[in-house]
Scaffold this motif. Structure first.
Motif, short mmCIF file in Angstrom:
data_model
loop_
_atom_site.label_atom_id
_atom_site.label_comp_id
_atom_site.label_asym_id
_atom_site.label_seq_id
_atom_site.Cartn_x
_atom_site.Cartn_y
_atom_site.Cartn_z
N ARG A 73 -7.90 -14.89 55.88
CA ARG A 73 -9.05 -15.93 55.50
C ARG A 73 -10.51 -15.25 55.40
O ARG A 73 -11.01 -15.73 54.50
N LEU A 74 -10.62 -14.43 56.44
CA LEU A 74 -11.95 -13.76 56.20
C LEU A 74 -11.80 -12.84 55.20
O LEU A 74 -13.07 -12.67 54.21
N GLY A 75 -10.58 -12.15 54.71
CA GLY A 75 -10.34 -11.35 53.52
C GLY A 75 -10.69 -12.09 52.27
O GLY A 75 -11.62 -11.57 51.47
N THR A 76 -10.09 -13.31 52.14
CA THR A 76 -10.38 -13.99 50.83
C THR A 76 -11.91 -14.50 50.73
O THR A 76 -12.13 -14.67 49.70
N LEU A 77 -12.54 -14.90 51.95
CA LEU A 77 -13.98 -15.17 51.64
C LEU A 77 -14.70 -13.76 51.17
O LEU A 77 -15.77 -14.02 50.18
N ALA A 78 -14.42 -12.92 51.67
CA ALA A 78 -15.11 -11.62 51.27
C ALA A 78 -14.89 -11.40 49.83
O ALA A 78 -15.89 -10.89 49.11
N ALA A 79 -13.54 -11.42 49.45
CA ALA A 79 -13.38 -11.23 47.94
C ALA A 79 -13.98 -12.17 47.23
O ALA A 79 -14.40 -11.87 45.82
N ALA A 80 -14.16 -13.45 47.51
CA ALA A 80 -14.79 -14.58 46.69
C ALA A 80 -16.14 -14.24 46.27
O ALA A 80 -16.68 -14.37 45.41
N GLU A 81 -17.05 -13.76 47.55
CA GLU A 81 -18.28 -13.14 47.20
C GLU A 81 -18.52 -12.43 46.27
O GLU A 81 -19.10 -12.43 45.52
N VAL A 82 -17.76 -11.14 46.27
CA VAL A 82 -17.86 -10.05 45.13
C VAL A 82 -17.51 -10.67 43.77
O VAL A 82 -18.03 -10.10 42.92
N ILE A 83 -16.52 -11.34 43.68
CA ILE A 83 -16.03 -11.82 42.59
C ILE A 83 -17.00 -12.55 41.71
O ILE A 83 -17.18 -12.65 40.46
N GLY A 84 -17.81 -13.05 42.18
CA GLY A 84 -18.99 -14.12 41.79
C GLY A 84 -20.19 -13.42 41.31
O GLY A 84 -20.93 -14.18 40.70
N HIS A 85 -20.04 -12.00 41.35
CA HIS A 85 -21.11 -11.23 40.48
C HIS A 85 -20.87 -10.03 39.93
O HIS A 85 -19.59 -9.57 40.42
N ILE A 86 -21.57 -9.28 39.20
CA ILE A 86 -21.31 -7.91 38.95
C ILE A 86 -21.18 -7.20 39.90
O ILE A 86 -22.46 -7.09 40.58
#
Length: 333
Positions: free
Chosen positions: A301-314
């Motif tokens: 779950r922590l991994g998906t949160l970190a992935a979501a942050e980086v997906i949201g920007h270049i």
């Protein structure tokens, strides 16, 4: 055994990313297979750079991005990767030190330049990478500092290391040191084409106990076990590896452990800007969680949160504190 100084030591190709938005037609014109990583020579790197649109430069590389994510979570990370004693090499080292990652690999003097990757981002956020390995491919066993390996709870290595012969030797050397120190070793499969090149060797590393924790996405895992059926691949993985995390895009992740197979939903993303680094940042959260004795499901779950942050920007690394985001989401870190 002494408590670890580092949550994870990440070993991989030290690459300066050159990111540019493009259209699918450009990929077709350049004969590029969308969503994959292509190894290219210096001449091809120059020709792509000349043909692509406006770009931004950022320190990257799969394992380097993972180390950056761990630091953003408030963890302690180290990184081994080879850069040249040139402008890009200086930029890379500065960036790592600035975010608090331990990075002291000796720089290459003379010869190949610091590695670079031309990353083409299509409107759907998918990235196609074209990588000139340069100095990165000269990472060798001599660059492996035993004291740092022994001080890391988990030594994490990228599958891309299996291409350069010296880096492959460095990988095995680090794994031996880690296990002798009572630490864990982790591998990410990196790319389906990487798996195609080294399937037998990767399976050997998993089955002989060299790898304790495996990371893959669904395409890489199906390639590893040569099946179109993800469930069949997961069953095979469960028999081979004590702990694994498999990312499945918008469907989140799957944790494979002694407790069985569990699915974890993706963290919602309002605007998918760039998938570059999504898998790397998922690994950041998962590794951090496991190093801090978190349940594997919560680590995912922590991994998906970190992935979501980086997906949201270049760009392939966090621009917002992952520790703050995690605490807002209820994680006690």
């Amino acid at each position: 055994m002494n408590p670890p100084r580092f949550d994870a030591l990440c070993i991989g190709n030290a690459i300066v990313d050159v990111l540019s938005r493009t259209e699918d037609d450009f990929l077709l014109a350049q004969d590029l297979h969308k969503g994959t990583m292509h190894l290219i020579d210096e001449a091809r790197a120059k020709s792509l750079y000349d043909a692509m649109g406006p770009a931004i430069e950022a320190s990257g590389g799969s394992a380097g991005n993972t180390a950056a994510g761990i630091a953003s979570l408030g963890g302690n990370a180290a990184f081994f990767g080879k850069v040249a004693d040139d402008t890009f090499g200086g930029i890379y080292a500065h960036d790592m030190h600035a975010i608090g990652v331990h990075f002291e690999t000796p720089r290459l003097t003379g010869g190949l330049a610091t590695a670079s990757s031309m990353i083409l981002i299509t409107p759907d956020g998918e990235r196609t990478m074209n990588t000139y390995l340069g100095a990165a491919q000269l990472l060798s066993p001599d660059d492996i500092d035993p004291a740092v390996v022994s001080a890391a709870a988990i030594t994490y290595m990228e599958g891309y290391l299996w291409d350069p012969p010296l880096a492959k030797e460095a990988f095995r050397h680090a794994a031996t040191i880690a296990h002798e120190a009572g630490r864990q070793v982790s591998l990410t499969l990196s790319d389906p084409f990487c798996v195609d090149r080294f399937r037998a060797e990767f399976l050997g590393l998993i089955r002989d106990g060299t790898v304790d924790i495996l990371f893959a996405n669904d395409s890489e895992l199906r390639s590893l076990y040569e099946t179109a059926n993800l469930d069949a691949a997961l069953r095979a993985l469960a028999a081979d590896c004590p702990l694994a995390a498999v990312t499945v895009g918008v469907n989140g992740a799957i944790v494979v452990s002694g407790d069985g197979v569990s699915r974890v939903d993706a963290t919602p993303v309002e605007n998918v800007a760039d998938l570059t680094g999504a898998g790397d940042l998922f690994a950041s959260g998962f590794l951090f969680g496991i190093a801090r004795d978190m349940d594997p499901i919560d680590a995912a779950r922590l991994g998906t949160l970190a992935a979501a942050e980086v997906i949201g920007h270049i760009g392939p690394r966090p621009v917002t504190s992952l520790r703050d985001l995690a605490r807002e989401a209820g994680f006690d870190i």
